[in-house]
Design an enzyme around this catalytic site. Structure first.
Site, PDB file in Angstrom:
ATOM      1  N   ALA A 146       1.266   5.670   0.926  1.00 21.25           N
ATOM      2  CA  ALA A 146       1.067   6.364   2.232  1.00 21.25           C
ATOM      3  C   ALA A 146       1.062   7.846   1.862  1.00 21.25           C
ATOM      4  O   ALA A 146       1.663   8.149   0.876  1.00 21.25           O
ATOM      5  CB  ALA A 146       2.221   6.089   3.257  1.00 21.25           C
ATOM      6  N   GLU A 179      -7.629  -0.103   5.631  1.00 21.87           N
ATOM      7  CA  GLU A 179      -6.170  -0.417   5.481  1.00 21.87           C
ATOM      8  C   GLU A 179      -5.282  -0.893   6.638  1.00 21.87           C
ATOM      9  O   GLU A 179      -4.616  -1.886   6.760  1.00 21.87           O
ATOM     10  CB  GLU A 179      -5.648   1.011   5.160  1.00 21.87           C
ATOM     11  CG  GLU A 179      -5.746   1.304   3.465  1.00 21.87           C
ATOM     12  CD  GLU A 179      -5.478   2.839   3.142  1.00 21.87           C
ATOM     13  OE1 GLU A 179      -5.453   3.655   4.140  1.00 21.87           O
ATOM     14  OE2 GLU A 179      -5.399   3.095   1.904  1.00 21.87           O
ATOM     15  N   GLY A 229      -6.956   8.992   1.090  1.00 18.90           N
ATOM     16  CA  GLY A 229      -8.025   8.397   0.104  1.00 18.90           C
ATOM     17  C   GLY A 229      -9.425   8.078   0.977  1.00 18.90           C
ATOM     18  O   GLY A 229      -9.969   7.197   0.375  1.00 18.90           O
ATOM     19  N   LYS A 285      -1.643   7.702   6.861  1.00 25.01           N
ATOM     20  CA  LYS A 285      -2.200   7.265   5.609  1.00 25.01           C
ATOM     21  C   LYS A 285      -3.672   7.720   5.965  1.00 25.01           C
ATOM     22  O   LYS A 285      -4.191   8.205   6.774  1.00 25.01           O
ATOM     23  CB  LYS A 285      -2.427   5.795   5.616  1.00 25.01           C
ATOM     24  CG  LYS A 285      -1.061   5.159   5.239  1.00 25.01           C
ATOM     25  CD  LYS A 285      -1.059   3.561   5.213  1.00 25.01           C
ATOM     26  CE  LYS A 285      -1.949   2.828   4.551  1.00 25.01           C
ATOM     27  NZ  LYS A 285      -2.248   3.519   3.134  1.00 25.01           N
ATOM     28  N   LYS A 305       7.214  11.800  -0.024  1.00 22.01           N
ATOM     29  CA  LYS A 305       6.454  11.288   1.293  1.00 22.01           C
ATOM     30  C   LYS A 305       7.377  11.034   2.291  1.00 22.01           C
ATOM     31  O   LYS A 305       6.806  10.969   3.656  1.00 22.01           O
ATOM     32  CB  LYS A 305       5.768  10.014   0.861  1.00 22.01           C
ATOM     33  CG  LYS A 305       4.805  10.163  -0.479  1.00 22.01           C
ATOM     34  CD  LYS A 305       3.610  10.766  -0.164  1.00 22.01           C
ATOM     35  CE  LYS A 305       2.725  10.794  -1.360  1.00 22.01           C
ATOM     36  NZ  LYS A 305       2.013   9.606  -1.481  1.00 22.01           N
ATOM     37  N   ASP A 336       0.876  -1.307   0.046  1.00 16.79           N
ATOM     38  CA  ASP A 336       0.125   0.025  -0.083  1.00 16.79           C
ATOM     39  C   ASP A 336       0.686   1.299  -0.078  1.00 16.79           C
ATOM     40  O   ASP A 336       2.114   1.087   0.552  1.00 16.79           O
ATOM     41  CB  ASP A 336      -0.991   0.108   1.312  1.00 16.79           C
ATOM     42  CG  ASP A 336      -2.003   0.944   1.283  1.00 16.79           C
ATOM     43  OD1 ASP A 336      -2.176   1.526  -0.056  1.00 16.79           O
ATOM     44  OD2 ASP A 336      -2.765   1.025   2.316  1.00 16.79           O
TER      45      ASP A 336
HETATM   46  C1  5RP Z   1      -5.669   5.951   1.144  1.00 18.20           C
HETATM   47  C2  5RP Z   1      -4.218   6.000   1.533  1.00 18.20           C
HETATM   48  C3  5RP Z   1      -3.119   6.056   0.332  1.00 18.20           C
HETATM   49  O1  5RP Z   1      -2.244   5.151   0.418  1.00 18.20           O
HETATM   50  C4  5RP Z   1      -2.416   7.393   0.433  1.00 18.20           C
HETATM   51  O2  5RP Z   1      -3.399   8.398   0.305  1.00 18.20           O
HETATM   52  C5  5RP Z   1      -1.520   7.566  -0.580  1.00 18.20           C
HETATM   53  O3  5RP Z   1      -2.011   7.887  -1.938  1.00 18.20           O
HETATM   54  P1  5RP Z   1      -1.432   7.922  -3.295  1.00 18.20           P
HETATM   55  O4  5RP Z   1      -0.618   6.692  -3.571  1.00 18.20           O
HETATM   56  O5  5RP Z   1      -2.494   8.246  -4.279  1.00 18.20           O
HETATM   57  O6  5RP Z   1      -0.408   9.150  -2.952  1.00 18.20           O
HETATM   58  O7  5RP Z   1      -3.774   6.071   2.619  1.00 18.20           O
HETATM   59  O8  5RP Z   1      -6.447   5.961   2.277  1.00 18.20           O
END
Ligand code: 5RP
Length: 222
Positions: free
Chosen positions: A87, A107, A101, A98, A125, A85
């Protein structure tokens, strides 16, 4: 390289990283967001090598199914070999923020059930101290104002993410102006507020590996 290209590079690196783990009964946990979407698209090229996935959001489940990859209910699987995943922020101890989204609760559940958590992110990040990115907190809708007042007592400035309803039917408060020097303690403090479903600090269960996309290649941080 653009940020998008860095995300693509870490998605490909994540597939390389997990390839040795894929067997016919392997379940892969799959996260949410733009980086996770690229991972899903890369993972699809190897879908014949493993059993299926558990998804951390309805959006990711739909994308996986679109590729013909099985998506299981978490209650029907006994273990998840690896979870991949993105972050919003990571420190060098792989404590994460996190939930940008709004998928933080699922998650966190999938991360908790997984033997290994591989975080994939572009270099923007990685931070010294967590908290520039507003910390998402998922709340039961009727508790929103109460939880917001309690978060102010902890030093934050919560803002209601209007118009967003999570996959769990809940609301999100984004907490600004927290300088998170002790992520484990703050994660527990916020989770102790009645009405909080969970918060976006992944510190009690950090990532095991961070694959970080940089201009000089993908770095592995453990
Ligand atoms: C969703 C999350 C995502 O992992 C986080 O927002 C990173 O998103 P992206 O890969 O679009 O930068 O925690 O809830």
């Amino acid at each position: 390289m653009t940020q998008d290209e860095l995300k693509q590079a870490v998605a490909e690196a994540a597939v390389e990283h997990i390839l040795p783990l894929l067997e016919e009964d392997t379940i892969v946990g799959v996260g949410t967001g733009s980086t996770a979407n690229k991972f899903i698209d890369e993972l699809a090229k190897h879908k014949h090598l493993f059993d299926g996935t558990v998804a951390s959001s309805e959006a990711s489940a739909e994308r996986l199914k679109g590729h013909g990859i099985p998506v299981y209910d978490l209650n029907s699987v006994s273990s998840i070999r690896v979870y991949v995943d993105g972050a919003d922020e990571s420190n060098d101890q792989l404590h994460l923020i996190k939930g940008g989204g709004a998928a933080l609760t699922r998650e966190k559940i999938v991360a908790a059930c997984s033997e290994e958590f591989v975080c994939i992110a572009d270099e923007s990040k990685l931070v010294k101290v967590l908290g520039d990115f507003p910390l998402p907190v998922e709340v039961i809708p009727m508790s929103r104002s109460y939880v917001a007042r309690e978060l102010v007592k902890l030093g934050g400035d919560p803002v209601y993410r209007e118009g967003v309803v999570t996959d769990n039917g809940c609301h999100i408060l984004d907490v600004y102006n927290l300088e998170i020097v002790d992520p484990v303690t703050l994660e527990n403090q916020i989770n102790s507020i009645v009405g909080v479903v969970t918060n976006g600090l992944f510190a009690a269960r950090p990532a095991n590996v961070l694959l970080l996309g940089t201009q000089s290649g993908v770095k592995t941080i453990k």
